[in-house]
Scaffold this active site. Sequence first.
Site, PDB file in Angstrom:
ATOM      1  N   THR A 368    -107.917 -74.605 -24.482  1.00 55.02           N
ATOM      2  CA  THR A 368    -108.253 -75.983 -24.138  1.00 55.02           C
ATOM      3  C   THR A 368    -107.654 -76.318 -22.783  1.00 55.02           C
ATOM      4  O   THR A 368    -106.552 -75.852 -22.447  1.00 55.02           O
ATOM      5  CB  THR A 368    -107.735 -76.974 -25.201  1.00 55.02           C
ATOM      6  OG1 THR A 368    -108.102 -78.306 -24.838  1.00 55.02           O
ATOM      7  CG2 THR A 368    -106.228 -76.901 -25.354  1.00 55.02           C
ATOM      8  N   HIS A 420     -96.023 -70.859 -37.047  1.00 52.73           N
ATOM      9  CA  HIS A 420     -94.763 -70.121 -37.170  1.00 52.73           C
ATOM     10  C   HIS A 420     -94.642 -69.394 -38.508  1.00 52.73           C
ATOM     11  O   HIS A 420     -93.723 -68.584 -38.704  1.00 52.73           O
ATOM     12  CB  HIS A 420     -93.580 -71.095 -37.016  1.00 52.73           C
ATOM     13  CG  HIS A 420     -92.377 -70.469 -36.388  1.00 52.73           C
ATOM     14  ND1 HIS A 420     -92.250 -69.122 -36.175  1.00 52.73           N
ATOM     15  CD2 HIS A 420     -91.221 -71.019 -35.935  1.00 52.73           C
ATOM     16  CE1 HIS A 420     -91.083 -68.856 -35.617  1.00 52.73           C
ATOM     17  NE2 HIS A 420     -90.436 -69.996 -35.454  1.00 52.73           N
TER      18      HIS A 420
END
Length: 449
Positions: A368, A420
Amino acid sequence: MSTEIRVPQLPESVADATLVTWHKQPGDPIRRDENLADLETDKVVLEVPAPANGVMQEIRVPNGTVVTSGQVLAVIEETSGASAVPAAARAAAASSPAREAPASKPARAAAPATAPAVAEPARVASAVAAGEAARDGSRLSPSVRRLVEENHLDPAAIRGSGRDGRLTKADVVDYLGRTPAPAAGADPGATAPTPIAAASSLARAPAARPSAPAPAGRTEQRVPMTRLRARIAQRLIEAQSTQALLTTFNEVDLTATQELRGRYRERFEKDYGVKLGFMSFFVKAGVAALKKFPVLNASVDGNDIVYHEYYDIGVAVSTDRGLVVPIVRDADTKGFAAIEKEIADYARKAREGSLAIEDLTGGTFTITNGGVFGSLMSTPIVNAPQSAILGMHKVQERPIVVNGQIAVRPMMYLAVTYDHRIIDGREAVQFLVNIKDALEDPGRMLLGV
């Protein structure tokens, strides 16, 4: 012969759609393949084409209704022959006198020749069809068609800037901005504007503002979310509630990339017919880094990690309806020119509202670019079920130390947000450093080192 108009078969990933707008009303003549209505899904706007020439007989589903595949929307009366549609139009006009403006024929004949290009409501559909024919038969996109019909415009009077002279939404908005509006201090005793002119004036006003604001100016308006906006909101909340998101940053010196672009820009555009932008460099650098750190190209499915051995790169594109992410499939097999052409084509489709479901489905990693809006730094949100997203930002000249000397270089902050749960900080940081190194020495991408 009466024919039912049904909802087209929706893609497997789409359960239903919302009927946004009818472009035809009972009694209106229609042509084969003419768009009768717009259906909005979570991702795109779909058109409902007419199966044959005829006349709209009955509408069974009003605007705003949620519909499913195969549901009956309307009924048309089919006609045949070259004169069928004009005859139907005359019959519809004769049976619907209420559609005509209340002004008499002599009054219309006395209208100034310099009046704005506005069509009568009963002739809007035929004006749209005439405008399409004037543009070599290309069809208006749903968003453009809606603007044209709501503002009673003649498409043939508007210069198109899209491919092959096709009208874009920006063309119509620009035309409306250049069309003179009625003077604010008009003489109360002057002739009252016709309902058509009044409707056109109201249509040009911004939809989010009340037409008659209170003296204190403390007004508000409640507007329902579009399906796309609601879906975006849902997916963003899901990503933040189901993934352990963390963002790491770095900065890249784009001197070498800019020099390479500047050296070959004209020849590249001449040979391939497309401009050499930054995005192809970032896609190629991203794919090279994903090959070294495949967990960033993976996704979570229950208790399993799914490693994708292909590289379908999503490129986020901002539209008037919201953010969409078309997919550059098998980006590892494509060269710079093919990537630039595909991205440019997606950008055009996004502006025209003509992206297909297939263009937006899938993807293993997303890029993006908030820099096009001036963003210097941000923390992008992962496009679930993907596990990572790369954020580009504004290129800004800044003083940095190079070989012990202060130099002004074109710098960009990079950000990678990652899940994560499956990606360790070491992998995310090294992934971003790998992209930085490739962009600061773009020859590495050509040599694969």
